[in-house]
Design a protein around this motif. Structure first.
Motif, PDB file in Angstrom:
ATOM      1  N   LEU A 268       0.838  -1.198   0.000  1.00 22.15           N
ATOM      2  CA  LEU A 268       0.000   0.000   0.000  1.00 22.15           C
ATOM      3  C   LEU A 268       0.870   1.243   0.000  1.00 22.15           C
ATOM      4  O   LEU A 268       1.868   1.317   0.702  1.00 22.15           O
ATOM      5  CB  LEU A 268      -0.904   0.022   1.236  1.00 22.15           C
TER       6      LEU A 268
ATOM      7  N   VAL B  90      -5.046   5.577  -2.847  1.00 22.60           N
ATOM      8  CA  VAL B  90      -4.058   4.587  -2.440  1.00 22.60           C
ATOM      9  C   VAL B  90      -3.863   3.626  -3.605  1.00 22.60           C
ATOM     10  O   VAL B  90      -4.829   3.031  -4.089  1.00 22.60           O
ATOM     11  CB  VAL B  90      -4.520   3.811  -1.186  1.00 22.60           C
TER      12      VAL B  90
ATOM     13  N   TYR C 142     -10.445   6.398  -2.323  1.00 18.61           N
ATOM     14  CA  TYR C 142     -11.262   5.981  -1.182  1.00 18.61           C
ATOM     15  C   TYR C 142     -11.858   7.219  -0.531  1.00 18.61           C
ATOM     16  O   TYR C 142     -11.134   8.142  -0.178  1.00 18.61           O
ATOM     17  CB  TYR C 142     -10.427   5.213  -0.151  1.00 18.61           C
TER      18      TYR C 142
ATOM     19  N   ILE D 169     -10.230   5.834   6.635  1.00 15.55           N
ATOM     20  CA  ILE D 169      -9.717   4.509   6.309  1.00 15.55           C
ATOM     21  C   ILE D 169      -8.786   4.015   7.408  1.00 15.55           C
ATOM     22  O   ILE D 169      -8.209   4.792   8.159  1.00 15.55           O
ATOM     23  CB  ILE D 169      -9.002   4.461   4.942  1.00 15.55           C
TER      24      ILE D 169
ATOM     25  N   CYS E 285      -5.607   1.239   7.839  1.00 12.04           N
ATOM     26  CA  CYS E 285      -4.614   0.385   7.161  1.00 12.04           C
ATOM     27  C   CYS E 285      -3.846  -0.383   8.217  1.00 12.04           C
ATOM     28  O   CYS E 285      -3.351   0.201   9.180  1.00 12.04           O
ATOM     29  CB  CYS E 285      -3.623   1.228   6.376  1.00 12.04           C
TER      30      CYS E 285
ATOM     31  N   ASN F 251      -0.579  -4.289   4.845  1.00  6.53           N
ATOM     32  CA  ASN F 251      -1.038  -4.031   3.486  1.00  6.53           C
ATOM     33  C   ASN F 251      -2.527  -4.306   3.317  1.00  6.53           C
ATOM     34  O   ASN F 251      -3.007  -4.526   2.210  1.00  6.53           O
ATOM     35  CB  ASN F 251      -0.220  -4.854   2.495  1.00  6.53           C
TER      36      ASN F 251
ATOM     37  N   LEU G  80      -6.289  -2.730   3.690  1.00  3.61           N
ATOM     38  CA  LEU G  80      -6.943  -1.426   3.727  1.00  3.61           C
ATOM     39  C   LEU G  80      -8.440  -1.616   3.851  1.00  3.61           C
ATOM     40  O   LEU G  80      -9.017  -2.458   3.156  1.00  3.61           O
ATOM     41  CB  LEU G  80      -6.617  -0.665   2.441  1.00  3.61           C
TER      42      LEU G  80
ATOM     43  N   TYR H 145       3.126   6.788   7.181  1.00  2.00           N
ATOM     44  CA  TYR H 145       2.761   5.398   6.898  1.00  2.00           C
ATOM     45  C   TYR H 145       3.554   4.885   5.695  1.00  2.00           C
ATOM     46  O   TYR H 145       4.111   3.787   5.734  1.00  2.00           O
ATOM     47  CB  TYR H 145       1.259   5.281   6.639  1.00  2.00           C
TER      48      TYR H 145
ATOM     49  N   ASN I 276       6.144   1.812   6.082  1.00  2.00           N
ATOM     50  CA  ASN I 276       5.770   0.609   5.343  1.00  2.00           C
ATOM     51  C   ASN I 276       6.859   0.242   4.324  1.00  2.00           C
ATOM     52  O   ASN I 276       7.198  -0.927   4.167  1.00  2.00           O
ATOM     53  CB  ASN I 276       4.420   0.815   4.653  1.00  2.00           C
TER      54      ASN I 276
ATOM     55  N   ALA J  36       0.508   0.492  11.243  1.00  2.00           N
ATOM     56  CA  ALA J  36      -0.924   0.671  11.006  1.00  2.00           C
ATOM     57  C   ALA J  36      -1.201   2.168  10.932  1.00  2.00           C
ATOM     58  O   ALA J  36      -0.482   2.981  11.529  1.00  2.00           O
ATOM     59  CB  ALA J  36      -1.742   0.040  12.124  1.00  2.00           C
TER      60      ALA J  36
END
Length: 169
Positions: A53, A65, A70, A74, A76, A79, A81, A148, A152, A159
């Protein structure tokens, strides 16, 4: 004769060089701190896996994303979502984050995007997040999305819970 003129010019040149240069006005350089902020969507990692993501854009009502738009809040986890129920920061409760009671492995950090402005986290919510074993980072949603992405990309288990950027309370 030319040699005498050169010889006479040399002391004059030396005297001119010895004189102090006129004072210069010191102008401070602009701060480069913002130019090199990690939160300004600088991508220092070029090899990002296709299935990972990555927040690409945001606006007042949602996020984009991996090329998909979206609407609304949201959540996350790694990975994964999903749409998230809270519409404003005050709607975020331990119940709205109850997925963290069951998800494994537990993310090492939860990046909480408050909307347009950073909000104080109530003690009950902070205590719940601490009880799951996660650390908490509370920032505005733009910076939360960038944070994020960076964490990531580094391969860390992270998260993010994000309210749209246009939300102010």
């Amino acid at each position: 004769m030319a040699a005498r003129q050169r010889a006479a010019a040399l002391p004059t040149l030396m005297r001119a060089l010895r004189k102090e240069a006129p004072p210069r006005h010191h102008i401070s350089l602009p701060s480069l701190r913002r130019a090199f902020s990690l939160y300004d969507q600088i991508n220092i990692i070029t090899e990002v896996p296709e299935d990972q993501l990555r927040f690409k854009e945001f606006d007042d009502t949602g996020f984009k994303v991996n090329g998909v738009r979206y609407e609304g809040s949201i959540l996350c986890v790694g990975n994964l979502l999903m749409s998230w129920k809270p519409k404003k920061f005050s709607d975020i409760t331990p119940e709205s984050l109850s997925i963290f009671k069951t998800v494994r492995p537990i993310p090492e950090i939860l990046v909480l995007g408050c909307g347009k402005y950073i909000q104080p986290v109530n003690p009950e919510l902070r205590s719940f997040i601490r009880s799951t074993g996660m650390k908490l980072e509370v920032v505005d949603s733009r910076n939360a999305a960038s944070t994020y992405n960076i964490l990531n990309e580094e391969g860390r288990i992270v998260a993010a819970a994000l309210i749209p950027h246009g939300v102010t309370s």
